[in-house]
Design an enzyme around this catalytic site. Sequence first.
Site, short mmCIF file in Angstrom:
data_model
loop_
_atom_site.label_atom_id
_atom_site.label_comp_id
_atom_site.label_asym_id
_atom_site.label_seq_id
_atom_site.Cartn_x
_atom_site.Cartn_y
_atom_site.Cartn_z
N ASP A 7 12.67 -56.38 -3.14
CA ASP A 7 11.24 -56.52 -2.96
C ASP A 7 11.03 -57.12 -1.56
O ASP A 7 11.97 -57.66 -0.96
CB ASP A 7 10.68 -57.45 -4.04
N LEU A 8 9.84 -57.03 -1.04
CA LEU A 8 9.58 -57.52 0.33
C LEU A 8 8.78 -58.83 0.33
O LEU A 8 9.30 -59.90 0.62
CB LEU A 8 8.87 -56.42 1.12
N ASP A 9 7.48 -58.71 -0.03
CA ASP A 9 6.59 -59.87 0.04
C ASP A 9 7.05 -60.95 -0.95
O ASP A 9 7.13 -60.70 -2.15
CB ASP A 9 5.16 -59.46 -0.33
N THR A 15 5.21 -63.40 3.23
CA THR A 15 3.94 -62.66 3.41
C THR A 15 3.12 -62.57 2.12
O THR A 15 1.98 -62.11 2.15
CB THR A 15 4.24 -61.23 3.89
N LYS A 44 0.50 -60.23 -7.84
CA LYS A 44 1.80 -60.19 -7.14
C LYS A 44 2.61 -58.97 -7.57
O LYS A 44 2.78 -58.72 -8.76
CB LYS A 44 2.60 -61.43 -7.48
N GLY A 45 3.10 -58.23 -6.58
CA GLY A 45 3.95 -57.07 -6.88
C GLY A 45 3.17 -55.82 -7.25
O GLY A 45 3.73 -54.74 -7.34
N VAL A 46 1.89 -55.98 -7.47
CA VAL A 46 1.03 -54.91 -7.97
C VAL A 46 0.36 -54.21 -6.78
O VAL A 46 0.00 -54.86 -5.80
CB VAL A 46 -0.01 -55.54 -8.93
N ARG A 48 -2.15 -52.23 -4.15
CA ARG A 48 -3.44 -52.68 -3.62
C ARG A 48 -4.59 -52.34 -4.58
O ARG A 48 -5.40 -53.19 -4.91
CB ARG A 48 -3.67 -52.03 -2.25
N SER A 113 9.48 -52.01 -2.22
CA SER A 113 8.23 -52.76 -2.18
C SER A 113 7.05 -51.88 -2.56
O SER A 113 7.04 -50.69 -2.25
CB SER A 113 8.00 -53.29 -0.75
N ALA A 114 6.05 -52.48 -3.19
CA ALA A 114 4.81 -51.77 -3.51
C ALA A 114 3.94 -51.62 -2.27
O ALA A 114 2.95 -50.89 -2.27
CB ALA A 114 4.04 -52.55 -4.58
N SER A 115 4.33 -52.31 -1.21
CA SER A 115 3.44 -52.37 -0.04
C SER A 115 3.55 -51.15 0.86
O SER A 115 4.65 -50.76 1.28
CB SER A 115 3.73 -53.62 0.79
N ASN A 117 2.59 -51.34 3.71
CA ASN A 117 2.87 -51.97 5.01
C ASN A 117 4.35 -52.32 5.19
O ASN A 117 4.71 -52.97 6.17
CB ASN A 117 2.04 -53.25 5.15
N LYS A 144 4.67 -50.85 -9.97
CA LYS A 144 5.23 -51.92 -10.81
C LYS A 144 4.12 -52.38 -11.77
O LYS A 144 2.98 -52.45 -11.34
CB LYS A 144 5.69 -53.10 -9.94
N GLU A 168 13.38 -59.86 -6.93
CA GLU A 168 11.92 -59.88 -7.08
C GLU A 168 11.36 -61.29 -7.25
O GLU A 168 12.02 -62.16 -7.82
CB GLU A 168 11.55 -59.12 -8.36
N ASP A 169 10.13 -61.50 -6.81
CA ASP A 169 9.45 -62.78 -7.05
C ASP A 169 8.26 -62.62 -8.00
O ASP A 169 7.56 -63.59 -8.26
CB ASP A 169 8.95 -63.38 -5.72
C1 BG6 Z 1 3.23 -56.21 -2.94
C2 BG6 Z 1 2.42 -57.48 -3.01
O1 BG6 Z 1 4.43 -56.46 -2.28
O2 BG6 Z 1 2.52 -55.21 -2.24
C3 BG6 Z 1 1.06 -57.21 -3.63
O3 BG6 Z 1 3.13 -58.43 -3.81
C4 BG6 Z 1 0.36 -56.09 -2.87
O4 BG6 Z 1 0.30 -58.39 -3.60
C5 BG6 Z 1 1.26 -54.85 -2.82
O5 BG6 Z 1 -0.87 -55.75 -3.49
C6 BG6 Z 1 0.64 -53.70 -2.03
O6 BG6 Z 1 0.62 -54.06 -0.67
P1 BG6 Z 1 -0.21 -53.29 0.45
O7 BG6 Z 1 0.35 -53.89 1.72
O8 BG6 Z 1 0.10 -51.84 0.33
O9 BG6 Z 1 -1.64 -53.60 0.24
MG MG Z 2 6.98 -59.79 -4.08
#
Ligand code: BG6
Ligand code: MG
Length: 219
Positions: A7-9, A15, A44-46, A48, A113-115, A117, A144, A168-169
């Site tokens: 996982d990233l954030d 972050t 968290k982890g979910v 956007r 990561s779900a992000s 970014n 997730k 994971e956190d």
């Molecule tokens: C996860 C975060 O890593 O990424 C979540 O824990 C966030 O809080 C999710 O909603 C999606 O991230 P992004 O950067 O695509 O908005």
């Molecule tokens: Mg995380």
Amino acid sequence: MKGVLFDLDGVIADTSVYHFQAWRKLIKDHFNRELPDELEVQTKGVSRADSLTAILNYLDIKVSDEDFNQMTAEKNKVFRELLNGLTPNNILPGISNLISQFKQHDIKLALASASLNGPFILEKLQLLDTFDAIADPSKVAAGKPAPDIFNAAAEAINLAPQDCAGIEDSVAGITAINRSSALSVGVGDRDELSEAKLLFPDTSFLDYEKIEQAWEKIN
Ligand code: BG6
Ligand code: MG
């Protein structure tokens, strides 16, 4: 153990807090409402969109699809501004050392990561070349706590999830790892992450030998 799915954030970098800070600002600006700390655990982890859905449900507010999309875009703008000063100093304690240990043991590394970014953040942390693959969260059917992103991350390094550990956190993330049948390694609170097969109180405690041993035990 042949691979690790990160996982990233909140695991690689600090972050995680910026996400919730951005949601707090957005909700304050739009509705003049405050968000309680416990909502941070739920988001968290979910993804956007799923995060905004959880927040609006909590506030009991309904918005049009157009406003919803506008709000997720605005949240991301605030989040990206908060990331402006991101440097390798934002890598969490113990992570660089852990990554070196994995590399020494020829363990492949993938980002799960779900992000959206993820690549941007890894680049800022100067970790982009460290990873063998980055699973694309926009390409998986479900976020997730569904296992899809961990399955995709394992596949991207040509491994079965069973050959891997996931770190994971978040509650949603630990559930996702368990559903993928990789070894779930949690970083954080015992009560929150009670489903993790192996738990460390924070990233500075992460230990290659302990992860390897826990993986051997379940396989
Ligand atoms: C996860 C975060 O890593 O990424 C979540 O824990 C966030 O809080 C999710 O909603 C999606 O991230 P992004 O950067 O695509 O908005
Ligand atoms: Mg995380």
